[in-house]
Design a protein around this motif. Structure first.
Motif, mmCIF file in Angstrom:
data_model
loop_
_atom_site.group_PDB
_atom_site.id
_atom_site.type_symbol
_atom_site.label_atom_id
_atom_site.label_comp_id
_atom_site.label_asym_id
_atom_site.label_seq_id
_atom_site.Cartn_x
_atom_site.Cartn_y
_atom_site.Cartn_z
ATOM 1 N N LEU A 166 -32.150 -19.479 -29.216
ATOM 2 C CA LEU A 166 -33.207 -19.216 -28.243
ATOM 3 C C LEU A 166 -33.203 -20.226 -27.102
ATOM 4 C CD1 LEU A 166 -36.039 -18.519 -30.842
ATOM 5 C CD2 LEU A 166 -34.829 -16.808 -29.476
ATOM 6 N N PRO A 167 -33.713 -19.844 -25.928
ATOM 7 C CA PRO A 167 -33.875 -20.776 -24.814
ATOM 8 C C PRO A 167 -35.268 -21.420 -24.854
ATOM 9 C CG PRO A 167 -34.386 -18.574 -24.059
ATOM 10 C CD PRO A 167 -34.012 -18.455 -25.528
ATOM 11 N N PHE A 168 -35.452 -22.433 -24.050
ATOM 12 C CA PHE A 168 -36.777 -23.037 -23.841
ATOM 13 C C PHE A 168 -37.435 -23.490 -25.147
ATOM 14 C CE2 PHE A 168 -36.336 -19.642 -20.532
ATOM 15 C CZ PHE A 168 -36.054 -20.476 -19.459
ATOM 16 N N ILE A 169 -36.626 -23.916 -26.103
ATOM 17 C CA ILE A 169 -37.165 -24.414 -27.370
ATOM 18 C C ILE A 169 -36.977 -25.926 -27.383
ATOM 19 C CG2 ILE A 169 -36.856 -24.467 -29.872
ATOM 20 C CD1 ILE A 169 -38.195 -21.945 -28.987
ATOM 21 N N GLY A 170 -38.083 -26.652 -27.323
ATOM 22 C CA GLY A 170 -37.994 -28.101 -27.301
ATOM 23 C C GLY A 170 -38.487 -28.711 -28.588
ATOM 24 N N GLY A 171 -38.928 -29.983 -28.495
ATOM 25 C CA GLY A 171 -39.489 -30.649 -29.657
ATOM 26 C C GLY A 171 -40.964 -30.325 -29.801
ATOM 27 N N TYR A 172 -41.428 -30.234 -31.020
ATOM 28 C CA TYR A 172 -42.833 -29.938 -31.296
ATOM 29 C C TYR A 172 -43.364 -30.960 -32.285
ATOM 30 C CZ TYR A 172 -41.578 -25.469 -29.187
ATOM 31 O OH TYR A 172 -41.122 -24.502 -28.327
ATOM 32 N N ASP A 173 -44.647 -31.300 -32.144
ATOM 33 C CA ASP A 173 -45.265 -32.265 -33.042
ATOM 34 C C ASP A 173 -45.433 -31.717 -34.446
ATOM 35 O OD1 ASP A 173 -45.440 -34.075 -30.972
ATOM 36 O OD2 ASP A 173 -47.456 -33.424 -30.370
ATOM 37 N N ASP A 174 -45.597 -30.419 -34.531
ATOM 38 C CA ASP A 174 -45.853 -29.781 -35.825
ATOM 39 C C ASP A 174 -44.559 -29.768 -36.652
ATOM 40 O OD1 ASP A 174 -46.265 -27.924 -37.926
ATOM 41 O OD2 ASP A 174 -47.855 -26.954 -36.780
ATOM 42 N N GLU A 175 -44.578 -30.465 -37.776
ATOM 43 C CA GLU A 175 -43.379 -30.547 -38.605
ATOM 44 C C GLU A 175 -42.985 -29.199 -39.192
ATOM 45 O OE1 GLU A 175 -43.768 -33.556 -41.546
ATOM 46 O OE2 GLU A 175 -43.928 -35.207 -40.096
ATOM 47 N N ALA A 176 -43.974 -28.364 -39.495
ATOM 48 C CA ALA A 176 -43.673 -27.037 -40.047
ATOM 49 C C ALA A 176 -42.942 -26.183 -39.018
ATOM 50 C CB ALA A 176 -44.962 -26.351 -40.498
ATOM 51 N N VAL A 177 -43.344 -26.296 -37.753
ATOM 52 C CA VAL A 177 -42.667 -25.546 -36.692
ATOM 53 C C VAL A 177 -41.232 -26.051 -36.536
ATOM 54 C CG1 VAL A 177 -42.645 -25.071 -34.210
ATOM 55 C CG2 VAL A 177 -44.801 -24.978 -35.482
ATOM 56 N N ALA A 201 -34.270 -24.399 -39.670
ATOM 57 C CA ALA A 201 -33.859 -23.912 -40.991
ATOM 58 C C ALA A 201 -32.495 -23.231 -40.907
ATOM 59 C CB ALA A 201 -34.900 -22.947 -41.540
ATOM 60 N N GLU A 202 -31.628 -23.545 -41.846
ATOM 61 C CA GLU A 202 -30.326 -22.909 -41.899
ATOM 62 C C GLU A 202 -30.473 -21.427 -42.236
ATOM 63 O OE1 GLU A 202 -27.415 -24.320 -41.186
ATOM 64 O OE2 GLU A 202 -28.442 -26.205 -40.708
ATOM 65 N N ALA A 203 -29.506 -20.624 -41.828
ATOM 66 C CA ALA A 203 -29.506 -19.207 -42.203
ATOM 67 C C ALA A 203 -29.510 -19.083 -43.728
ATOM 68 C CB ALA A 203 -28.289 -18.511 -41.619
ATOM 69 N N PRO A 204 -30.193 -18.081 -44.269
ATOM 70 C CA PRO A 204 -30.295 -17.963 -45.730
ATOM 71 C C PRO A 204 -28.963 -17.853 -46.447
ATOM 72 C CG PRO A 204 -31.913 -16.564 -44.651
ATOM 73 C CD PRO A 204 -31.011 -17.083 -43.575
ATOM 74 N N LEU A 205 -27.939 -17.343 -45.788
ATOM 75 C CA LEU A 205 -26.623 -17.216 -46.407
ATOM 76 C C LEU A 205 -25.571 -17.505 -45.340
ATOM 77 C CD1 LEU A 205 -25.261 -16.419 -49.116
ATOM 78 C CD2 LEU A 205 -25.069 -14.100 -48.212
ATOM 79 N N GLY A 206 -24.600 -18.346 -45.677
ATOM 80 C CA GLY A 206 -23.572 -18.724 -44.725
ATOM 81 C C GLY A 206 -22.510 -17.656 -44.543
ATOM 82 N N ALA A 207 -21.565 -17.952 -43.653
ATOM 83 C CA ALA A 207 -20.529 -16.990 -43.299
ATOM 84 C C ALA A 207 -19.714 -16.561 -44.514
ATOM 85 C CB ALA A 207 -19.621 -17.580 -42.224
ATOM 86 N N ALA A 208 -19.373 -17.500 -45.374
ATOM 87 C CA ALA A 208 -18.542 -17.156 -46.539
ATOM 88 C C ALA A 208 -19.262 -16.157 -47.438
ATOM 89 C CB ALA A 208 -18.186 -18.420 -47.321
ATOM 90 N N GLY A 209 -20.537 -16.396 -47.671
ATOM 91 C CA GLY A 209 -21.304 -15.480 -48.502
ATOM 92 C C GLY A 209 -21.451 -14.111 -47.866
ATOM 93 N N LEU A 210 -21.661 -14.078 -46.558
ATOM 94 C CA LEU A 210 -21.791 -12.793 -45.859
ATOM 95 C C LEU A 210 -20.481 -12.010 -45.938
ATOM 96 C CD1 LEU A 210 -23.829 -13.890 -42.705
ATOM 97 C CD2 LEU A 210 -24.672 -12.655 -44.702
ATOM 98 N N LEU A 211 -19.362 -12.699 -45.765
ATOM 99 C CA LEU A 211 -18.071 -12.009 -45.833
ATOM 100 C C LEU A 211 -17.780 -11.501 -47.243
ATOM 101 C CD1 LEU A 211 -16.027 -14.355 -43.489
ATOM 102 C CD2 LEU A 211 -16.783 -12.017 -42.991
ATOM 103 N N GLU A 212 -18.261 -12.197 -48.262
ATOM 104 C CA GLU A 212 -18.130 -11.690 -49.629
ATOM 105 C C GLU A 212 -18.907 -10.385 -49.793
ATOM 106 O OE1 GLU A 212 -19.302 -14.614 -52.456
ATOM 107 O OE2 GLU A 212 -17.675 -16.005 -51.951
ATOM 108 N N ASN A 213 -20.077 -10.318 -49.169
ATOM 109 C CA ASN A 213 -20.847 -9.076 -49.234
ATOM 110 C C ASN A 213 -20.155 -7.954 -48.479
ATOM 111 O OD1 ASN A 213 -23.659 -9.272 -50.628
ATOM 112 N ND2 ASN A 213 -23.388 -11.244 -49.612
ATOM 113 N N TYR A 214 -19.483 -8.286 -47.385
ATOM 114 C CA TYR A 214 -18.689 -7.262 -46.694
ATOM 115 C C TYR A 214 -17.541 -6.785 -47.581
ATOM 116 C CZ TYR A 214 -20.755 -6.885 -42.058
ATOM 117 O OH TYR A 214 -21.584 -6.587 -41.001
ATOM 118 N N ASP A 215 -16.939 -7.698 -48.340
ATOM 119 C CA ASP A 215 -15.897 -7.269 -49.272
ATOM 120 C C ASP A 215 -16.447 -6.233 -50.248
ATOM 121 O OD1 ASP A 215 -14.018 -8.929 -48.145
ATOM 122 O OD2 ASP A 215 -14.243 -10.525 -49.646
ATOM 123 N N HIS A 216 -17.673 -6.459 -50.707
ATOM 124 C CA HIS A 216 -18.294 -5.501 -51.629
ATOM 125 C C HIS A 216 -18.579 -4.175 -50.923
ATOM 126 C CE1 HIS A 216 -20.751 -3.987 -54.922
ATOM 127 N NE2 HIS A 216 -21.629 -3.611 -54.009
#
Length: 513
Positions: free
Chosen positions: A173-184, A190-205
């Motif tokens: 995203l653009p225009f995303i800076g630092g925020y005081d809120d730690e939850a934000v 946050a990392e993507a829930p599943l990395g490239a290797a895992g996604l490609l394994e699902n494509y194999d399936h």
């Protein structure tokens, strides 16, 4: 191999002045159209009768048109239609597709929500869907199987991809800076829930289990979601899958003005639009479906045209989310195949493609262009059928009522309200029909809607089960939506900043307040 003979029907003809010819006969044998014309009935009668053979009398007041092709769709939101107010895409996605483990569906939920739209599409004449499925928080083999089994059971033709990101929100995203809120901060990083290797394994399936199943009616496709949402090695791996299997690659590009501003607000794009960035990577190809393309300029469209890519146009979704009006006339002038899509049930609020057809025929009339540049009914229907077939990379077998083509057929009653009186077939298909006059839907030679019910499944029982299952799920969805409210002000501020940014064009009607 069963056969169906349609007698005394009219047949849609994309190239004739009237838009149809007939009355005539059409013989379907197995999964394809065997013969059109006087010889059809003779061939049907001469051959030995087979179990499953059927004769359907058109009574000189029915027309056969190619089955409608929904070239862009996201089935995981099927149970959410009508749930959200209209919002800009970036804020909308906080509620539409959160990576919240509590919202992970069971296989039965995934099956039911897929079936919801399959039933509605078949009842209204859609025979093919390209499902860019975001299976949140990430795909798993059992959920993939549930989605594909629903399409197998329903009888619809489906091409399915896994639409997942590999990058953080901050990277997308653009225009995303630092925020005081730690939850934000945590949510943005946050990392993507599943990395490239895992996604490609699902494509194999997906490819190994489902590609080419049901006599080719079910196929796999691939998706990057969007260029800004994935890293380059994953994009290259997905493109390689597309090349090796000769299947479409789905890529959302320049849907919103926010995405246009990425050119200057994300360092990796170095002043390039998402289309230019993709082209510079060598990944803009004739296998790609460029989804939306609302905020494209001439340079972008010329690159798309030169690559031989297809654009999937989703005008109802673009209105619902306030994304803007795509430059449809310019796309056609450059010879780009344009297909039509619903996008998803939560931003079209139905799986009925006829509303998209009508909107495509109307929305481009505003904006000040001379009336002779407004879309014609013929052009809109070419997008629906020929553009849709091109998006699937199947122009040699779909999108026309032609001998040797797949028997994906929708039969409409010309005595229905949309065609009474019959003045101009194309005009009435685009501006008048809304699915009420569909009397039969056939996919691969099999009647899957007979004018009163979907014949492939027990739709009454399935819909009853879906009502019960998703009524119990709704409180969980509403709780997740309330929690997403914490991020909403930051996303709204980003959207407002993008709205103030001069990108050298506008795709909005009127002046935003």
């Amino acid at each position: 191999m069963s056969r169906t003979l349609f007698t005394d029907v009219y047949v849609y003809d994309a190239d004739s002045e009237a838009g149809m010819f007939g009355p005539t006969d059409v013989l379907v044998e197995g999964t394809s159209i065997r013969r059109i014309g006087a010889e059809a009935a003779a061939q049907f009668t001469a051959a030995e009768a087979r179990e499953g053979d059927a004769r359907i009398d058109g009574g000189e007041h029915h027309v056969l048109v190619p089955g409608l092709i929904n070239a862009h769709y996201h089935s995981p939101a099927n149970h959410l239609k009508g749930l959200l107010p209209s919002l800009p895409l970036e804020s909308f996605m906080l509620y539409e597709s959160p990576a919240d483990p509590r919202l992970r569906p069971s296989p039965r939920e995934a099956y039911l929500r897929t079936m919801l739209a399959a039933i509605e599409m078949l009842r209204t004449g859609t025979t093919t869907v390209q499902d860019d499925a975001f299976l949140m928080p990430h795909p798993t083999p059992d959920i993939i199987d549930a989605v594909m089994q629903a399409y197998a059971d329903s009888g619809i033709r489906a091409s399915v991809a896994l639409d997942q990101p590999t990058l953080t929100e901050r990277d997308k995203l653009p225009f995303i800076g630092g925020y005081d809120d730690e939850a934000v901060q945590a949510a943005l990083d946050a990392e993507a829930p599943l990395g490239a290797a895992g996604l490609l394994e699902n494509y194999d399936h997906l490819f190994g289990t489902w590609h080419g199943r049901e006599d080719g009616r079910l196929t796999a496709a691939v998706s990057i979601s969007a260029p800004q949402r994935v890293d380059v090695p994953y994009f290259e791996a997905i493109d390689d899958l597309s090349r090796r299997h000769s299947v479409p690659l789905f890529a959302h590009m320049l849907e919103t003005k926010v995405q246009r501003t990425l050119a200057t607000e994300q360092q990796r794009f170095a002043g390039r639009s998402l289309v230019e960035y993709t082209a510079d990577l060598g990944l803009l190809s004739d296998r790609m479906n460029v989804i939306h393309a609302v905020w494209t300029d001439d340079c972008d469209l010329e690159l798309i045209a030169d690559a031989g890519a297809v654009i999937a146009h989703n005008p109802v979704s673009n209105l619902r989310l306030g994304s803007g009006v795509a430059p449809y006339r310019r796309m056609l002038d450059l010879g780009i195949p344009v297909a039509l899509g619903i996008d998803e049930a939560i931003c079209d609020d139905s799986a009925n493609l006829w509303g998209v057809v009508k909107t495509a025929g109307l929305i481009h009339n505003v904006g000040g262009r001379p009336s002779d540049e407004w879309p014609t009914a013929r052009e809109v229907l070419d997008s629906l059928w020929r553009g849709g077939a091109a998006a699937l990379l199947q122009s040699d077998r779909l999108g026309e009522i032609r001998e040797g083509f797949e028997a994906d057929i929708t039969m409409l009653d010309l005595h229905g309200s949309a065609f009474t009186p019959l003045n101009d077939l194309r005009g009435q298909l685009v501006y008048c029909e809304y699915g009420a006059d569909v009397r039969l839907t056939m996919v691969a030679g099999r009647v899957v809607f007979d004018g009163s019910r979907v014949t492939s499944v027990d739709e009454t029982a399935l819909l009853a089960e879906a009502r019960e299952v998703f009524a119990h799920k709704l409180p969980v969805i509403e709780r997740a939506n309330r929690e997403a409210d914490a991020l909403r002000p930051h996303y709204d501020a980003m959207i407002a900043e993008a709205a103030r940014t001069d990108v050298g064009m506008t795709r909005w009607i009127g002046t935003p307040s």
